[in-house]
Enzyme design. Structure first.
Site, PDB file in Angstrom:
ATOM      1  N   SER A  56      -3.244  -1.168  -2.796  1.00  0.00           N
ATOM      2  CA  SER A  56      -2.073  -0.884  -1.972  1.00  0.00           C
ATOM      3  C   SER A  56      -0.916  -1.811  -2.322  1.00  0.00           C
ATOM      4  O   SER A  56      -1.133  -2.953  -2.740  1.00  0.00           O
ATOM      5  CB  SER A  56      -2.434  -1.064  -0.494  1.00  0.00           C
TER       6      SER A  56
ATOM      7  N   TYR B  56      -5.492  -5.938   6.357  1.00  0.00           N
ATOM      8  CA  TYR B  56      -5.582  -4.754   5.502  1.00  0.00           C
ATOM      9  C   TYR B  56      -5.247  -5.125   4.061  1.00  0.00           C
ATOM     10  O   TYR B  56      -5.986  -4.786   3.131  1.00  0.00           O
ATOM     11  CB  TYR B  56      -4.636  -3.665   6.003  1.00  0.00           C
TER      12      TYR B  56
END
Length: 337
Positions: free
Chosen positions: A127, A152
């Site tokens: 990501s 995350y």
């Protein structure tokens, strides 16, 4: 090829499955069908290719070690695309354990399965969040990313490190893809474009963080999938010029690569909203809010490495992408009275 896709009922996973099936590949899809968001949307995505002779679905959680071991012993794959993950920066603050279970424990099970079953190429979703506190833009894979600002992001960086260790120890070819703000038809309801569209159509205020002073490298789903397919076909190999004196984080002496997949054209959030207003024919009511914990004010992708490796650069404009999303939303997800 025979390709396993984890998270096959997800936004990217389902779109990728359609693309691979269309070109003649066989797809084995895995998904736990959890209720993080609307399960009926996941089921609707699967219906687009359920019954296809080259598609098999297995309702399985990648965090289920015994289940994953059994599946990898039973099935053989040329390539694995790991898209199963607990997504979302904000939710990682509320429920951190879900991220460790899915993104760390689950990914370890994927790595072990690939290692023991002779998978030729593991591609996995990372990501743009891994860039964290970096401000040197556009973000480059060749820069250090050791300052995540959310759990995350930390789990995605952990995936990259875990994959490298398997590439080193077992010569398992691994490629990580850092996705930048993916949007488009069949997207997730917890993402900004979904929330904005629903709010505008219902006349409700839409939450705009950092008072709209945000910049994002919005990347259209079809561009993401095109990049993924090309990377799957381009198995990671060692970089013979890699040096431990000046280590390049994006390559290795092992068969390991990291690529950005982004539009390389950052857009102001307020412009994004304006384009959406034009497509919907209705003005938004803005609820201007402060910056959220774990968020960053701007993202921008350097995609030179991807272009050099696979000859592709995302280029769909937000004007085109948002129009396609709104058309899908009106037809499939929200019936305007």
């Amino acid at each position: 090829m025979r390709v396993m896709i984890t998270g096959v009922a997800g936004f990217i996973g389902s779109t990728l499955a359609l693309r691979l099936l269309a070109r003649g590949d066989s797809v084995y899809g895995v998904d736990n069908m959890n209720d993080y968001y609307d399960v009926t949307l996941k089921e609707a995505r699967l219906k687009r290719f359920s019954g296809h002779k080259n598609f098999t679905f297995d309702k399985l959680d990648i965090a289920n070690r015994a289940g994953m071991e059994k599946m990898f012993k039973r099935e053989k794959f040329d390539a694995v695309m790991n898209l199963a993950a607990q997504a979302g920066v904000r939710y990682s603050i509320e429920n951190p354990h879900a991220y460790i279970d899915a993104n760390v424990v689950g990914f370890c099970n994927v790595l072990e399965g690939c290692r023991h079953s002779g998978v030729k190429h593991l591609v996995f979703a990372s990501s743009s969040s891994v860039y964290g506190a970096n401000t040197n833009m556009p973000f480059s894979e060749h820069n250090n990313v050791d300052h995540p600002v959310s759990l995350y992001a930390a789990t995605k960086k952990a995936n990259e490190l875990m994959a490298h260790s398997y590439a080193h120890l077992y010569r398992l070819p691994c490629t990580g893809l850092r996705f930048f703000t993916v949007y488009g038809p069949w997207g997730r309801p917890d993402m900004a474009l979904f929330k904005f569209t629903k709010g505008i159509l219902e006349g409700a205020p839409i939450p705009v963080f950092n008072e709209g002073k945000m910049v994002r490298d919005f990347t259209y789903i079809d561009d993401i999938v095109e990049g993924v397919v090309r990377v799957i076909d381009n198995t990671a190999v060692p970089n013979p010029k890699w040096s431990g004196d000046k280590p390049d984080p994006a390559t290795s002496y092992a068969p390991y690569k990291i690529y950005n997949i982004g539009n390389n054209n950052p857009v102001q959030l307020m412009h994004y909203i304006e384009v959406l207003e034009q497509c919907l024919g209705k003005k938004a009511r803005l609820d201007l809010l402060p910056m959220q914990d774990g968020d960053v004010p701007a993202t921008s992708a350097n995609t030179e490495s991807l272009e050099q490796a696979v000859g592709f650069r995302p280029d769909t404009t937000v004007e085109t992408g948002i129009a396609r999303f709104v058309e899908w939303y009106r037809q499939h997800y929200y019936k305007v009275t």
